[in-house]
Design a protein around this motif. Sequence first.
Motif, short mmCIF file in Angstrom:
data_model
loop_
_atom_site.label_atom_id
_atom_site.label_comp_id
_atom_site.label_asym_id
_atom_site.label_seq_id
_atom_site.Cartn_x
_atom_site.Cartn_y
_atom_site.Cartn_z
N SER A 131 1.31 -4.41 -0.46
CA SER A 131 1.30 -4.69 0.37
C SER A 131 -0.05 -5.49 0.90
CB SER A 131 0.72 -3.05 1.10
OG SER A 131 0.85 -3.55 2.93
N ARG A 132 0.13 -6.22 1.79
CA ARG A 132 -1.35 -7.36 1.36
C ARG A 132 -1.89 -7.61 3.08
NH1 ARG A 132 -0.03 -11.32 -2.27
NH2 ARG A 132 1.66 -10.48 -3.01
N MET A 133 -3.22 -7.72 2.70
CA MET A 133 -4.41 -7.69 3.81
C MET A 133 -3.94 -9.38 4.36
SD MET A 133 -6.89 -5.25 2.17
CE MET A 133 -6.91 -5.67 0.81
N SER B 282 -3.62 -11.38 0.98
CA SER B 282 -2.68 -12.19 1.22
C SER B 282 -2.18 -13.28 0.39
CB SER B 282 -2.25 -12.63 2.83
OG SER B 282 -3.49 -13.23 2.90
N ILE C 49 -2.55 -2.86 -3.08
CA ILE C 49 -3.05 -3.76 -2.27
C ILE C 49 -3.80 -4.99 -2.09
CG2 ILE C 49 -4.49 -3.06 -0.07
CD1 ILE C 49 -3.85 -0.30 0.63
N TYR D 158 -7.20 -5.39 8.77
CA TYR D 158 -5.71 -5.14 7.64
C TYR D 158 -5.60 -3.63 6.79
CZ TYR D 158 -6.47 -9.83 10.18
OH TYR D 158 -6.14 -10.30 10.91
N CYS E 277 -2.12 -1.52 5.82
CA CYS E 277 -1.55 -1.63 4.40
C CYS E 277 -1.44 -0.13 3.47
CB CYS E 277 -1.96 -2.69 3.54
SG CYS E 277 -2.19 -4.44 3.68
#
Length: 234
Positions: free
Chosen positions: A42-44, A20, A17, A62, A66
């Motif tokens: 997975s991108r915040m 972004s 994680i 976010y 994620c």
Amino acid sequence: MNTQASGNLEGKRVGLIVPSTNTVMEPDLYRHLPPGATVHTSRMLLEGSVTIEAEELMLDVYLPECARQIGTLMPDVVVFGCTSAGALRGPEYEQELAGEISKTTGAPTITIMGAVVDELTRLDVKSVAVLTPYSEEINDTIKDSLEASGFTVPHINGMDVKGAFNIAAVSPGEIVDYVRQELEGVNSDCLFVSCANLKSVDILEDLRQVAGRPVVTSNQAVLESVKRTIRVDD
């Protein structure tokens, strides 16, 4: 069934994680983990610069989604890949955060600051100089987190890079030059080069030579922690 031969991570899934804007941590993990491991990200959302407000938004808005996404791939380990956001509210909160991510994903969770503290403890150091790409307000949270973990921080400074995405544009040579410049006259047992979006893993030996002391970086500490967690030796 996941299988594990000597030095091989066949079938092992690493959930990652990250903000972004991060373009460095995924390649670092892929290039330096033993063969067979796969990294799933997975991108915040992070827009603009690294600020306290932007990181609080990542954590509170976010991150939960994620973590849910990463949980669906049944990872063997999860990495929360943001040094500054992990340090933002102190080590106790970061431990709670790791617990919440593990609860959601069903896997052990590694945070960067947690991995860094493990490395500093392994090195048996007491004082840590810190260099970052961040602003002073973010540096203050890094310093506070390390001090709350029992270390002294005699020197901390940042490049104050404008725009989170631009951190990855800082060249390895610029990092080495910055270390050389900033550590002149600084007395510490160790140097911590902070940020998962900084290209410092591949120049670790250069940094150690210039610093004249042990050096820990965000992604190097995570790599060591991931390998320990899934019980793989080099």
